[in-house]
Scaffold this motif. Structure first.
Motif, short mmCIF file in Angstrom:
data_model
loop_
_atom_site.label_atom_id
_atom_site.label_comp_id
_atom_site.label_asym_id
_atom_site.label_seq_id
_atom_site.Cartn_x
_atom_site.Cartn_y
_atom_site.Cartn_z
N PHE A 103 0.85 -1.19 0.00
CA PHE A 103 0.00 0.00 0.00
C PHE A 103 0.89 1.24 0.00
O PHE A 103 2.00 1.22 0.51
CB PHE A 103 -1.00 -0.01 1.17
CG PHE A 103 -0.37 -0.12 2.53
CD1 PHE A 103 -0.04 1.01 3.25
CD2 PHE A 103 -0.11 -1.37 3.07
CE1 PHE A 103 0.54 0.90 4.50
CE2 PHE A 103 0.47 -1.49 4.32
CZ PHE A 103 0.80 -0.34 5.04
N PHE A 104 0.36 2.28 -0.61
CA PHE A 104 1.16 3.48 -0.78
C PHE A 104 1.11 4.34 0.47
O PHE A 104 0.12 4.35 1.19
CB PHE A 104 0.68 4.26 -2.01
CG PHE A 104 0.79 3.43 -3.27
CD1 PHE A 104 1.92 2.67 -3.50
CD2 PHE A 104 -0.24 3.40 -4.20
CE1 PHE A 104 2.04 1.88 -4.65
CE2 PHE A 104 -0.13 2.62 -5.35
CZ PHE A 104 1.01 1.85 -5.57
N VAL A 105 2.22 5.01 0.75
CA VAL A 105 2.33 5.85 1.95
C VAL A 105 2.79 7.24 1.54
O VAL A 105 3.23 7.46 0.41
CB VAL A 105 3.30 5.22 2.99
CG1 VAL A 105 2.75 3.91 3.50
CG2 VAL A 105 4.69 5.01 2.39
N ARG A 106 2.69 8.20 2.46
CA ARG A 106 2.99 9.60 2.12
C ARG A 106 4.43 9.97 2.41
O ARG A 106 4.99 10.86 1.79
CB ARG A 106 2.07 10.54 2.93
CG ARG A 106 0.59 10.40 2.66
CD ARG A 106 0.23 10.61 1.20
NE ARG A 106 0.77 11.86 0.63
CZ ARG A 106 0.79 12.12 -0.68
NH1 ARG A 106 0.33 11.24 -1.55
NH2 ARG A 106 1.28 13.27 -1.12
N ASP A 107 5.03 9.27 3.38
CA ASP A 107 6.31 9.73 3.90
C ASP A 107 7.45 8.81 3.45
O ASP A 107 7.35 7.59 3.56
CB ASP A 107 6.21 9.73 5.44
CG ASP A 107 7.45 10.34 6.08
OD1 ASP A 107 8.42 10.65 5.35
OD2 ASP A 107 7.45 10.47 7.32
#
Ligand code: ATP
Ligand code: MG
Length: 439
Positions: A103-107
């Motif tokens: 899953f994609f993350v922001r940091d």
């Protein structure tokens, strides 16, 4: 700080700038960062970004959707390829094999946290600043390989990391941090779950750079190959293990010492050679039978033409069996070249071109020096080179074609190759008929 020089980095910087102008964050990540810091030329440059794969595809005109599911898009720029991967985490390794999901993350830090070793978990921005949440810079300086997070948990998630640990330690001449090595030993039974194809790719990378002798020394010191999903030839591994680390102290040195901790195997592996020649040397060092070597390579998913090439070198060398006397050598060599072909002959000569390799394998200097001349002097190396063809043998013998033709041509070929028959049609026809009468 990183400093970026050369066309590949320039093109990479353009990709970073394009991503940040579109409102994302972007960094160079993975192997290219520590290689640059170590002063090693980058092979490929990977990029991590906060932009999602759809944005990346829209932003760049020249892309390939390499691994969209995992967030990876390949971007081509100025003739270079960049793998651009969206910051991600990996969810649940329920089987210790592959992440169930990403899953994609922001940091960027969250992305770095999923990576295996601290030196692999640094990101470098366009300004040269390095994001290093796990102390990768310190480890680089100390020449130490250390897992990100709790080693046993990380090796348990994906046991391939155990093999990667060995690869990176040998690639850069780093010591393995003690808790990390303890994690290797604690989790090694999980190797049974890892696809042989992934193991094979890692072993092949070990052969391509750094000190493969140390790499295999470490693998054997931890008895890792015995735990692979499919077995590799046991007697071969046992012999390699004794060469690599004849004592427990020698094994410890491989694990704990950075830099010049060469294993006993290192002296059997050529310094300047491609991976195929090194594989051949490794099989010969452990006296693997050619069939065993070929079986092992298939289990490791090496490409078929490489299995053939490496197997031919092993067979050629073993067929020489270093007899005494120049004429016996020449006979064995010539027959070996007929059986294995010119490429194997050239490979063998390259493999034993270095003095230290001849010493390790007890190949007489004179044999290696003469082999090239003997090959060059062979008037024929294949049946097709003979001045007489199969149908002409049929006519001469007044016999229908059959498997006997190949046998007869081979007998003629051996004599032509050895120089005992001239390669002209009439000579060959007479020799053939004479043999036919005498049999
Ligand atoms: P090479 O130069 O041999 O390709 P590399 O460091 O680029 O070495 P890759 O296998 O290409 O290694 O992986 C790229 C990066 O992806 C690594 O630096 C690491 O951060 C991460 N990575 C790759 N495989 C794993 C894994 N099994 N577990 C965790 N992180 C991984
Ligand atoms: Mg890579």
């Amino acid at each position: 700080m990183m400093s970026y020089e050369g066309a590949q980095w320039e093109a990479g910087l353009e990709v970073l700038h394009a991503l940040s102008e579109a409102g994302g964050e972007a960094y160079f990540v993975g192997g290219c960062v520590h290689d640059a810091l170590l002063g090693i030329e980058a092979s490929d440059i990977d990029i991590a970004t906060s932009a999602d794969p759809g944005q990346v595809l829209r932003l760049f005109p020249d892309t390939l959707p390499t691994g969209l599911k995992h967030g990876t898009v390949t971007v081509r720029r100025s003739g270079f390829f960049f793998e651009v991967t969206t910051f991600r985490q990996e969810a649940e390794y329920s089987d210790g094999r592959r992440p169930d999901d990403v899953f994609f993350v922001r940091d960027v830090r969250e992305d770095l946290a999923r990576r295996d070793f601290t030196i692999n978990a640094m990101a470098a921005g366009a300004d040269g600043a390095i994001v290093d949440p796990f102390g990768g810079m310190d480890d680089l300086q100390a020449r130490r390989l250390r897992a990100v997070g709790e080693p046993a948990r990380r090796f348990d998630e994906d046991a391939l990391r155990i093999v990667r640990c060995v690869r990176f330690a040998a690639r850069y001449g780093f010591a393995v941090d003690a808790p990390t090595w303890a994690g290797v030993l604690a989790c090694r039974d999980k190797l049974r779950l890892v696809a042989m194809e992934r193991i094979g790719a890692e072993l092949d990378k070990m052969m391509s750079a750094g000190d493969p002798g140390r790499a295999f020394g470490l693998l054997l010191a931890a008895s890792l190959p015995a735990r692979f999903k499919l077995p590799l030839p046991g007697a071969w591994l046992a012999r390699l293990g004794r060469i690599a680390a004849p004592s427990a102290d020698a094994a410890d040195a491989l694990i704990e010492a950075a830099g010049s901790a060469r294993s006993g195997l290192s002296r059997y592996l050529p310094e300047r050679a491609d991976a195929d020649l090194r594989w051949a040397a490794l099989f010969l060092a452990g006296a693997a039978a050619a069939e065993e070597a070929e079986e092992a390579m298939k289990q490791l998913h090496l490409a078929g033409r490489r299995v053939k090439r490496i197997g031919d070198i092993v067979r050629l060398h073993q067929s020489l069996s270093i007899p005494s006397g120049r004429e016996a050598w020449r006979t064995n060599w010539t027959i070996g070249v007929l059986d294995r072909g010119l490429e194997a002959a050239a490979d063998w000569q390259q493999l034993f071109g270095a003095q230290r390799m001849r010493e390790a394998f007890e190949v007489p200097d004179e044999l290696q020096a003469a082999a090239g001349e003997w090959t060059a002097a062979m008037p024929a190396v294949r049946a097709a080179d003979l001045a007489i063809k199969g149908d002409e043998l049929c006519a001469a013998a007044n016999k229908p074609p059959g498997p006997w033709i190949a046998i007869a041509l081979r007998r003629l070929l051996e004599q032509v190759a050895m120089g005992t028959l001239n390669n002209d049609k009439e000579t060959l026809r007479i020799a053939f008929l004479k043999e036919l009468r005498e049999r």
